[in-house]
Enzyme design. Structure first.
Site, mmCIF file in Angstrom:
data_model
loop_
_atom_site.group_PDB
_atom_site.id
_atom_site.type_symbol
_atom_site.label_atom_id
_atom_site.label_comp_id
_atom_site.label_asym_id
_atom_site.label_seq_id
_atom_site.Cartn_x
_atom_site.Cartn_y
_atom_site.Cartn_z
ATOM 1 N N GLY A 104 -25.862 8.991 -35.397
ATOM 2 C CA GLY A 104 -26.445 9.095 -36.736
ATOM 3 C C GLY A 104 -26.362 10.490 -37.310
ATOM 4 O O GLY A 104 -25.887 11.432 -36.668
ATOM 5 N N SER A 105 -26.883 10.611 -38.537
ATOM 6 C CA SER A 105 -26.694 11.832 -39.307
ATOM 7 C C SER A 105 -27.678 12.948 -38.937
ATOM 8 O O SER A 105 -27.520 14.073 -39.396
ATOM 9 C CB SER A 105 -26.827 11.510 -40.800
ATOM 10 O OG SER A 105 -28.079 10.891 -41.049
ATOM 11 N N LYS B 66 -38.876 9.781 -42.532
ATOM 12 C CA LYS B 66 -38.874 8.644 -41.593
ATOM 13 C C LYS B 66 -40.280 8.291 -41.097
ATOM 14 O O LYS B 66 -40.459 7.314 -40.394
ATOM 15 C CB LYS B 66 -37.994 8.961 -40.377
ATOM 16 C CG LYS B 66 -36.559 9.346 -40.706
ATOM 17 C CD LYS B 66 -35.787 8.193 -41.250
ATOM 18 C CE LYS B 66 -34.326 8.459 -41.498
ATOM 19 N NZ LYS B 66 -33.542 8.842 -40.379
ATOM 20 N N GLU C 75 -27.917 2.626 -27.564
ATOM 21 C CA GLU C 75 -28.970 3.648 -27.673
ATOM 22 C C GLU C 75 -30.145 3.316 -26.756
ATOM 23 O O GLU C 75 -30.703 4.197 -26.110
ATOM 24 C CB GLU C 75 -29.459 3.756 -29.116
ATOM 25 C CG GLU C 75 -28.436 4.415 -30.023
ATOM 26 C CD GLU C 75 -28.861 4.500 -31.471
ATOM 27 O OE1 GLU C 75 -28.331 5.364 -32.184
ATOM 28 O OE2 GLU C 75 -29.715 3.703 -31.897
ATOM 29 N N GLY D 296 -30.120 1.526 -37.617
ATOM 30 C CA GLY D 296 -29.578 1.587 -38.976
ATOM 31 C C GLY D 296 -28.056 1.707 -38.968
ATOM 32 O O GLY D 296 -27.379 1.201 -39.858
ATOM 33 N N GLY D 297 -27.527 2.353 -37.949
ATOM 34 C CA GLY D 297 -26.071 2.498 -37.841
ATOM 35 C C GLY D 297 -25.467 1.476 -36.883
ATOM 36 O O GLY D 297 -24.268 1.531 -36.590
ATOM 37 N N ASP E 1 -31.848 11.461 -29.856
ATOM 38 C CA ASP E 1 -31.358 10.440 -30.781
ATOM 39 C C ASP E 1 -32.223 10.418 -32.039
ATOM 40 O O ASP E 1 -33.368 10.870 -32.022
ATOM 41 C CB ASP E 1 -31.390 9.062 -30.085
ATOM 42 C CG ASP E 1 -30.406 8.085 -30.697
ATOM 43 O OD1 ASP E 1 -29.854 8.368 -31.784
ATOM 44 O OD2 ASP E 1 -30.179 7.018 -30.087
ATOM 45 N N GLY E 2 -31.680 9.858 -33.103
ATOM 46 C CA GLY E 2 -32.407 9.734 -34.363
ATOM 47 C C GLY E 2 -33.220 8.453 -34.412
ATOM 48 O O GLY E 2 -33.289 7.701 -33.439
ATOM 49 N N ALA E 3 -33.834 8.184 -35.557
ATOM 50 C CA ALA E 3 -34.586 6.936 -35.762
ATOM 51 C C ALA E 3 -34.660 6.654 -37.254
ATOM 52 O O ALA E 3 -34.521 7.564 -38.077
ATOM 53 C CB ALA E 3 -35.989 7.051 -35.173
HETATM 54 O O1 R5P Z 1 -27.818 2.871 -35.046
HETATM 55 C C1 R5P Z 1 -28.127 3.994 -35.427
HETATM 56 C C2 R5P Z 1 -29.236 4.765 -34.904
HETATM 57 O O2 R5P Z 1 -30.320 4.066 -34.433
HETATM 58 C C3 R5P Z 1 -29.614 6.011 -35.681
HETATM 59 O O3 R5P Z 1 -30.100 6.907 -34.734
HETATM 60 C C4 R5P Z 1 -30.653 5.782 -36.756
HETATM 61 O O4 R5P Z 1 -30.179 4.815 -37.669
HETATM 62 C C5 R5P Z 1 -31.012 7.066 -37.513
HETATM 63 O O5 R5P Z 1 -29.899 7.572 -38.138
HETATM 64 P P1 R5P Z 1 -29.955 8.807 -39.121
HETATM 65 O O6 R5P Z 1 -30.309 9.982 -38.316
HETATM 66 O O7 R5P Z 1 -28.565 8.854 -39.701
HETATM 67 O O8 R5P Z 1 -30.968 8.497 -40.182
#
Ligand code: R5P
Length: 248
Positions: free
Chosen positions: A26-27, A121, A103, A96-97, A81-83
């Site tokens: 993710g971003s 978030k 993950e 989301g991705g 990791d992101g969320a």
């Molecule tokens: O499948 C994607 C993941 O769970 C991402 O870590 C999550 O969607 C958060 O992504 P971002 O940092 O781009 O908001």
């Protein structure tokens, strides 16, 4: 520096020489991975990393981050990791991705699971938010029907119009790195279900469901990027405590 960068870069400080590291998708974690690439260039840092998606694998390779697999590693020192959403009790929505299954597998192997988010978030609860659910493509219509008996709204995730390999995006389901589909389902009646953990159990018991994007009780540390910088919350027993930045 944007808030995702603030959180992502801060979390990279956690990674020390010799560690086995899980790299999320993710971003936001993107900035952790970039920072790690920089540190590998500038410091005597030796790590082995396991990526949670093909996208992250490509990014890590482009930065010269050494990769390994679960054939050679059983535990990971740190996973970052992101969320998509974080509650006040640090339950997470992820996926989301579309990388939720890998993950979760990677996060479950972590001694320390660090979550990086910007402050947008932070939510009070998951009521009405879409929960990504990975399902097998075979008979996906019947799996969706089973989910719909207690979901208030659900949709099969489709490929984005500009996605790689999307020929006719509107008619093509999004396919995960594991060859599965994703359903985004809302649950307006979370109260009657009880808790995100109960919802996860309920969904997991349905034939055709592979995994859910509900990550409950898993985060050890949450780094939140906000205007003032990165706020760090660490789990101590069952509670989370805010820490001064230099303790991190
Ligand atoms: O499948 C994607 C993941 O769970 C991402 O870590 C999550 O969607 C958060 O992504 P971002 O940092 O781009 O908001």
């Amino acid at each position: 520096m944007n808030k995702k960068q603030t959180a992502g870069q801060k979390a990279a400080e956690w990674i020390k020489d010799g560690m086995k590291v899980g790299l999320g998708t993710g971003s936001t974690v993107y900035y952790t991975i970039l920072e790690l690439g920089e540190r590998l260039k500038n410091e005597r840092l030796q790590i082995d990393a396991i990526p949670t998606s093909k996208e992250t694998e490509k990014l890590a390779q482009s930065l010269g981050i050494p990769l390994t697999t679960f054939a050679d590693v059983t535990r990971l020192d740190v996973v970052i990791d992101g969320a998509d959403a974080v509650t006040p009790t640090y339950d997470l929505i992820k996926g989301g991705g579309g990388a939720l299954l890998r993950e979760k597998l990677v996060a479950k192997s972590a001694d320390t699971f660090i979550v990086v988010v910007d402050d947008s978030k932070q939510v009070n609860d998951f009521k009405g938010l879409p929960i990504p659910i990975e399902i097998v493509p075979f008979a996906f219509q019947t799996t969706m029907q089973r989910i719909s008996t207690f979901s208030s709204e659900l949709a099969l995730r489709m490929k984005k119009p500009n996605a790689v390999g999307a020929v006719n995006a509107v008619n093509e389901p999004f396919v995960t790195d594991n060859g599965n589909y994703v359903v985004d389902a809302k649950f307006a009646h979370m109260d009657s279900i009880g808790s995100p953990a109960k919802l996860h159990e309920k969904l997991k018991s349905l034939t055709g469901v592979v995994e859910t994007g509900l990550f409950t009780g898993m985060a050890d540390i949450v780094v939140v990027g906000c205007d003032e910088g990165a706020k760090v919350f660490r789990k101590v027993n069952a509670d989370y405590h805010a820490e001064a930045l230099n303790d991190f």
